[in-house]
Scaffold this motif. Structure first.
Motif, PDB file in Angstrom:
ATOM      1  N   GLN A 164      10.600  -1.493   2.281  1.00 30.73           N
ATOM      2  CA  GLN A 164      10.421   0.105   2.847  1.00 30.73           C
ATOM      3  C   GLN A 164      10.023  -0.294   4.386  1.00 30.73           C
ATOM      4  O   GLN A 164       9.494  -0.986   4.622  1.00 30.73           O
ATOM      5  N   THR A 165      10.093   0.872   4.955  1.00 26.81           N
ATOM      6  CA  THR A 165      10.053   0.978   6.368  1.00 26.81           C
ATOM      7  C   THR A 165       8.501   1.386   6.598  1.00 26.81           C
ATOM      8  O   THR A 165       7.763   0.671   7.191  1.00 26.81           O
ATOM      9  N   PRO A 166       7.545   2.154   5.771  1.00 28.01           N
ATOM     10  CA  PRO A 166       6.322   2.508   5.846  1.00 28.01           C
ATOM     11  C   PRO A 166       5.471   1.294   5.295  1.00 28.01           C
ATOM     12  O   PRO A 166       5.992   0.678   4.616  1.00 28.01           O
ATOM     13  N   PRO A 167       4.029   1.449   5.578  1.00 28.44           N
ATOM     14  CA  PRO A 167       3.183   0.127   5.166  1.00 28.44           C
ATOM     15  C   PRO A 167       3.135   0.388   3.592  1.00 28.44           C
ATOM     16  O   PRO A 167       3.208   1.607   2.988  1.00 28.44           O
ATOM     17  N   ASP A 168       2.906  -0.773   3.003  1.00 24.66           N
ATOM     18  CA  ASP A 168       2.674  -0.720   1.418  1.00 24.66           C
ATOM     19  C   ASP A 168       1.471  -0.028   0.972  1.00 24.66           C
ATOM     20  O   ASP A 168       0.557  -0.900   0.579  1.00 24.66           O
ATOM     21  N   LEU A 169       1.055   1.357   1.232  1.00 25.60           N
ATOM     22  CA  LEU A 169      -0.291   1.709   0.776  1.00 25.60           C
ATOM     23  C   LEU A 169      -0.500   1.740  -0.750  1.00 25.60           C
ATOM     24  O   LEU A 169      -1.757   1.487  -1.151  1.00 25.60           O
ATOM     25  N   GLU A 170       0.744   1.922  -1.681  1.00 27.11           N
ATOM     26  CA  GLU A 170       0.393   1.630  -2.893  1.00 27.11           C
ATOM     27  C   GLU A 170      -0.043   0.308  -3.410  1.00 27.11           C
ATOM     28  O   GLU A 170      -1.123   0.157  -4.341  1.00 27.11           O
ATOM     29  N   LEU A 171       0.325  -0.794  -2.686  1.00 24.60           N
ATOM     30  CA  LEU A 171      -0.229  -2.186  -2.878  1.00 24.60           C
ATOM     31  C   LEU A 171      -1.739  -2.357  -2.509  1.00 24.60           C
ATOM     32  O   LEU A 171      -2.354  -2.812  -3.064  1.00 24.60           O
ATOM     33  N   VAL A 172      -1.961  -1.629  -1.390  1.00 23.22           N
ATOM     34  CA  VAL A 172      -3.142  -1.630  -0.902  1.00 23.22           C
ATOM     35  C   VAL A 172      -4.284  -1.223  -1.947  1.00 23.22           C
ATOM     36  O   VAL A 172      -5.178  -1.738  -2.373  1.00 23.22           O
ATOM     37  N   ALA A 173      -3.751   0.084  -2.249  1.00 27.04           N
ATOM     38  CA  ALA A 173      -4.663   0.773  -3.500  1.00 27.04           C
ATOM     39  C   ALA A 173      -4.767  -0.075  -4.705  1.00 27.04           C
ATOM     40  O   ALA A 173      -5.933  -0.192  -5.166  1.00 27.04           O
TER      41      ALA A 173
END
Length: 228
Positions: A164-173
């Motif tokens: 994906q292009t955006p940062p992986d905020l789902e993984l962060v969460a």
């Protein structure tokens, strides 16, 4: 004899920016003096720590900035190549890295060791370990093996993680919910708004590299945007 352990730099990183001062092979910025100046600029701009590649650059950066230095050693460009062996990790400790960043994905390490072996060696040398992972399962396993921080560095760059292009905020969460060690957001963070969103998602600290320290890549991006 109990190994010497310096005061932990982790508290100073909470809610703060870490700047990755690196350049790829062949890039004009890939020069120790230039990378040290990037680190000094990052300190002047308010960074809480810097992340740098290779023992020589680590040692020079440690001598030049009054910040925790996160050291890694990229050896190759496929498979496990971010601090792939215990030997690489200990060279970074000897160079003065306060924290050693290493690939903690499920892939086999080239020397047959485990991530736990690397953690134990770095801890014995007085350093801390940042686990670079691609998935939540890898982050949980790295924490269980003794990692002091878990970073999303390899999301999108290793098997089993979304491209994906955006940062992986789902993984962060997901990591923030499931590990007790600090979670570092790293990878494709291009704006201050994305960095703030990473903290809101549960990150303890945020690493930014290309958007701050990669003029070649940024110039290429602008040049491509002007091409019909």
């Amino acid at each position: 004899m109990t190994p010497r352990r310096p005061a932990s730099p982790l508290a100073a990183l909470t809610g703060r920016l870490i700047v990755s001062c690196q350049a790829p092979p062949g890039d004009p910025m890939r020069d120790t003096g230039t990378l040290v100046r990037l680190a000094r600029s990052a300190q002047a701009g308010g960074a809480a720590a810097v992340r740098v590649n290779e023992p020589e650059v680590v040692a020079a950066t440690v001598a030049a900035v009054d910040l925790p230095v996160i050291g890694l050693w990229k050896d190759g460009d496929t498979g496990v190549y971010i601090t792939p062996t215990v030997r690489h990790a200990l060279a970074l400790v000897d160079a003065g890295a306060a924290i050693v960043a290493a690939d903690a994905t499920a892939r086999p390490r080239p020397d047959g060791s485990t991530f736990a072996d690397l953690v134990a060696a770095v801890h014995a040398g007085g350093g801390l370990v940042m686990a670079d992972v691609a998935t939540a399962d890898e982050g949980r396993e790295a924490a269980a093996q003794g990692a002091d921080l878990v970073s999303t560095t390899l999301s999108g760059y290793a098997p089993g993680s979304p491209r994906q292009t955006p940062p992986d905020l789902e993984l962060v969460a997901a990591l923030a919910r499931s590990v007790e060690v600090p979670v570092v957001a790293e990878g494709r963070i291009a704006t201050p708004e994305q960095a703030a969103a990473a903290l809101a998602a549960g990150a303890t600290s945020v690493v930014v590299g290309t958007a701050i320290t990669a003029p070649t890549a940024l110039t290429r991006l602008f040049a491509a945007g002007l091409t019909p």
